[in-house]
Scaffold this motif. Structure first.
Motif, PDB file in Angstrom:
ATOM      1  N   CYS A  14     -36.373  48.156 -14.647  1.00 19.00           N
ATOM      2  CA  CYS A  14     -36.616  49.370 -15.441  1.00 19.00           C
ATOM      3  C   CYS A  14     -36.911  49.105 -16.918  1.00 19.00           C
ATOM      4  N   ASP A  15     -37.492  47.948 -17.221  1.00 17.23           N
ATOM      5  CA  ASP A  15     -38.277  47.804 -18.448  1.00 17.23           C
ATOM      6  C   ASP A  15     -39.446  46.901 -18.054  1.00 17.23           C
ATOM      7  N   LEU A  16     -40.385  46.651 -18.956  1.00 18.62           N
ATOM      8  CA  LEU A  16     -41.576  45.917 -18.494  1.00 18.62           C
ATOM      9  C   LEU A  16     -41.255  44.526 -17.964  1.00 18.62           C
ATOM     10  N   PRO A  17     -40.472  43.693 -18.689  1.00 14.19           N
ATOM     11  CA  PRO A  17     -40.172  42.361 -18.123  1.00 14.19           C
ATOM     12  C   PRO A  17     -39.447  42.450 -16.779  1.00 14.19           C
ATOM     13  N   ALA A  18     -38.513  43.386 -16.647  1.00 15.89           N
ATOM     14  CA  ALA A  18     -37.779  43.524 -15.380  1.00 15.89           C
ATOM     15  C   ALA A  18     -38.684  44.041 -14.268  1.00 15.89           C
ATOM     16  N   ALA A  19     -39.621  44.915 -14.614  1.00 13.10           N
ATOM     17  CA  ALA A  19     -40.548  45.434 -13.600  1.00 13.10           C
ATOM     18  C   ALA A  19     -41.471  44.316 -13.104  1.00 13.10           C
ATOM     19  N   ARG A  20     -41.941  43.477 -14.030  1.00 13.01           N
ATOM     20  CA  ARG A  20     -42.780  42.327 -13.622  1.00 13.01           C
ATOM     21  C   ARG A  20     -41.960  41.381 -12.751  1.00 13.01           C
ATOM     22  N   TRP A  21     -40.718  41.128 -13.147  1.00 16.96           N
ATOM     23  CA  TRP A  21     -39.821  40.251 -12.375  1.00 16.96           C
ATOM     24  C   TRP A  21     -39.626  40.810 -10.970  1.00 16.96           C
ATOM     25  N   THR A  22     -39.475  42.135 -10.876  1.00 22.90           N
ATOM     26  CA  THR A  22     -39.233  42.791  -9.584  1.00 22.90           C
ATOM     27  C   THR A  22     -40.414  42.605  -8.639  1.00 22.90           C
ATOM     28  N   VAL A  23     -41.625  42.758  -9.166  1.00 23.57           N
ATOM     29  CA  VAL A  23     -42.828  42.597  -8.332  1.00 23.57           C
ATOM     30  C   VAL A  23     -42.855  41.199  -7.704  1.00 23.57           C
ATOM     31  N   GLU A  24     -42.411  40.191  -8.457  1.00 26.94           N
ATOM     32  CA  GLU A  24     -42.372  38.826  -7.908  1.00 26.94           C
ATOM     33  C   GLU A  24     -41.181  38.617  -6.978  1.00 26.94           C
ATOM     34  N   ALA A  25     -40.023  39.156  -7.362  1.00 24.45           N
ATOM     35  CA  ALA A  25     -38.804  38.925  -6.569  1.00 24.45           C
ATOM     36  C   ALA A  25     -38.931  39.497  -5.159  1.00 24.45           C
ATOM     37  N   VAL A  26     -39.587  40.652  -5.014  1.00 24.17           N
ATOM     38  CA  VAL A  26     -39.699  41.245  -3.678  1.00 24.17           C
ATOM     39  C   VAL A  26     -40.654  40.446  -2.781  1.00 24.17           C
ATOM     40  N   ARG A  31     -40.611  37.011  -2.927  1.00 27.12           N
ATOM     41  CA  ARG A  31     -39.814  35.824  -2.570  1.00 27.12           C
ATOM     42  C   ARG A  31     -38.697  36.133  -1.590  1.00 27.12           C
ATOM     43  N   HIS A  32     -38.156  37.376  -1.652  1.00 25.63           N
ATOM     44  CA  HIS A  32     -36.951  37.700  -0.884  1.00 25.63           C
ATOM     45  C   HIS A  32     -37.227  38.837   0.092  1.00 25.63           C
ATOM     46  N   PRO A  33     -37.303  38.525   1.401  1.00 22.70           N
ATOM     47  CA  PRO A  33     -37.596  39.575   2.382  1.00 22.70           C
ATOM     48  C   PRO A  33     -36.495  40.635   2.471  1.00 22.70           C
ATOM     49  N   GLU A  34     -35.327  40.344   1.883  1.00 22.97           N
ATOM     50  CA  GLU A  34     -34.235  41.328   1.884  1.00 22.97           C
ATOM     51  C   GLU A  34     -34.512  42.501   0.954  1.00 22.97           C
ATOM     52  N   LEU A  35     -35.507  42.338   0.086  1.00 22.94           N
ATOM     53  CA  LEU A  35     -35.710  43.317  -0.988  1.00 22.94           C
ATOM     54  C   LEU A  35     -37.017  44.095  -0.852  1.00 22.94           C
ATOM     55  N   VAL A  36     -36.956  45.391  -1.206  1.00 25.19           N
ATOM     56  CA  VAL A  36     -38.133  46.103  -1.675  1.00 25.19           C
ATOM     57  C   VAL A  36     -37.809  46.518  -3.106  1.00 25.19           C
ATOM     58  N   GLY A  37     -38.818  47.033  -3.824  1.00 29.02           N
ATOM     59  CA  GLY A  37     -38.602  47.232  -5.250  1.00 29.02           C
ATOM     60  C   GLY A  37     -38.938  48.616  -5.761  1.00 29.02           C
ATOM     61  N   GLY A  38     -38.398  48.871  -6.954  1.00 26.31           N
ATOM     62  CA  GLY A  38     -38.767  50.042  -7.740  1.00 26.31           C
ATOM     63  C   GLY A  38     -39.076  49.592  -9.157  1.00 26.31           C
ATOM     64  N   VAL A  39     -40.076  50.225  -9.781  1.00 23.04           N
ATOM     65  CA  VAL A  39     -40.415  49.899 -11.171  1.00 23.04           C
ATOM     66  C   VAL A  39     -40.524  51.184 -11.983  1.00 23.04           C
ATOM     67  N   ALA A  40     -40.146  51.092 -13.243  1.00 26.39           N
ATOM     68  CA  ALA A  40     -40.195  52.244 -14.159  1.00 26.39           C
ATOM     69  C   ALA A  40     -39.770  51.781 -15.543  1.00 26.39           C
ATOM     70  N   LEU A  41     -39.854  52.734 -16.480  1.00 29.52           N
ATOM     71  CA  LEU A  41     -39.247  52.542 -17.796  1.00 29.52           C
ATOM     72  C   LEU A  41     -37.981  53.398 -17.820  1.00 29.52           C
ATOM     73  N   HIS A  42     -36.857  52.781 -18.088  1.00 28.72           N
ATOM     74  CA  HIS A  42     -35.585  53.498 -18.116  1.00 28.72           C
ATOM     75  C   HIS A  42     -35.629  54.597 -19.188  1.00 28.72           C
ATOM     76  N   PRO A  43     -34.929  55.719 -18.966  1.00 30.81           N
ATOM     77  CA  PRO A  43     -34.931  56.799 -19.964  1.00 30.81           C
ATOM     78  C   PRO A  43     -34.445  56.364 -21.355  1.00 30.81           C
ATOM     79  N   ASN A  44     -33.665  55.312 -21.435  1.00 31.28           N
ATOM     80  CA  ASN A  44     -33.269  54.833 -22.768  1.00 31.28           C
ATOM     81  C   ASN A  44     -34.282  53.849 -23.355  1.00 31.28           C
ATOM     82  N   GLU A  45     -35.197  53.380 -22.523  1.00 33.13           N
ATOM     83  CA  GLU A  45     -36.239  52.453 -22.971  1.00 33.13           C
ATOM     84  C   GLU A  45     -37.427  53.239 -23.545  1.00 33.13           C
TER      85      GLU A  45
END
Ligand code: ZN
Ligand code: ZN
Length: 307
Positions: free
Chosen positions: A83-95, A97-111
């Motif tokens: 839920c910030d840009l670096p974490a959203a980019r990380w999430t796209v890659e992590a899902v 690598r890891h079949p256990e995961l699907v992902g969500g991306v966004a900008l957090h309301p405090n971001e």
């Protein structure tokens, strides 16, 4: 092979009261009888012994370690939220690598207000729009409103937060994805914006409303995701709210590494601790644990598709 997060962001070693937290990992609970999904976790945020010293501490746990522990506890799948840009980019890659995961991306309301103050909100929303189209990104979130950490008296900040929230709801509708909503001390505004935007598939993550709000959300067809907060001894009001929610509208989450369930409150959190929350939720709903787990797993697949 266990890899480190591409961009480790360490959780503070002191709590909100300024005192040092117990950074040791809680023991594994008794596994769940039927596997469930952790509806909301932040694996990009590193916690536990040695996390912010970046040391070779033997008890430092990688993403792969935490996923293996979770699977052993009956939580073999999770929704990773960036839920910030670096974490959203990380999430796209992590899902990937890891079949256990699907992902969500966004900008957090405090971001959102921070980016808006720098004149970067529009570009950041555009990048979220691109990342949300990536493979295995199945939800837009977390977005929403937060009147706790963003100063409610700062009109520009509140306006940026609402603008960002509306943009995320529109993106979710455009892509046919559900939206995970963060609501901290902002119930009325969150419900108003969701209604005005005619939001379609809405999950209120870490639900924190009362009985009336729970009823309103159920009437609108929303899903309510319960975190470790529902296990806290002072959370009677939240348990009352849960008690009026039909089983098929309930999800379970950690919001890890935050909101660790009782009896380990304050220590690091991860998906393997969902069983503590599941047992309390089953008790409040007065359903067998197996029935809760089966329903939660089916609901997660209904929302995010199979994985
Ligand atoms: Zn949140
Ligand atoms: Zn979160």
């Amino acid at each position: 092979m266990a890899e480190e997060p591409a961009r480790p962001r360490a959780r503070s070693s002191t709590g909100a009261d300024g005192r040092r937290r117990d950074r040791s990992w809680p023991p594994a609970p008794e596994p769940l009888p039927v596997p469930v999904v952790d509806d909301h976790t932040h694996l990009d945020i590193v916690d536990g012994p040695g996390a912010d010293e970046r040391s070779d501490d033997g008890d430092r746990r990688t993403v792969a370690d935490l996923l293996a522990l979770a699977a052993a506890a009956g939580v073999p799948r999770a929704v990773q939220i960036g839920c910030d840009l670096p974490a959203a980019r990380w999430t796209v890659e992590a899902v990937q690598r890891h079949p256990e995961l699907v992902g969500g991306v966004a900008l957090h309301p405090n971001e959102a207000p921070v980016l808006a103050a720098r004149g970067e909100l529009d570009d950041a929303l555009e990048e979220i729009g691109r990342l949300a189209r990536a493979d295995r990104i199945r939800v837009v979130g977390e977005t929403g409103m937060d009147a706790f950490r963003t100063d409610a008296g700062d009109a520009a900040a509140v306006a940026a937060q609402e603008e960002s929230f509306r943009a995320h709801v529109r993106l979710a509708k455009e892509l046919g994805l559900p939206v995970q909503v963060h609501d901290r001390d902002a119930h009325a505004d969150v419900l108003r914006v969701l209604a005005e935007e005619r939001a379609e598939r809405v999950v209120l993550h870490c639900f924190s409303g009362d009985v009336d709000m729970a009823r309103e959300c159920v009437a609108r067809g929303y899903w309510l995701s319960f975190a470790g907060t529902v296990t806290f001894s002072n959370a009677g009001g939240l348990r009352s709210a849960l008690s009026v929610v039909p089983l098929e509208r309930v999800l379970l989450e950690t919001d890890a590494p935050f909101l660790t369930p009782s009896p380990h409150r304050g220590r690091p959190n991860a998906s393997y601790l969902v069983p503590h929350t599941a047992r309390v939720v089953a008790g409040v709903l007065d359903v067998p644990l197996e029935e809760l787990c089966t329903a939660v797993a089916a609901t997660a697949e209904e929302l995010y598709g199979p994985w």
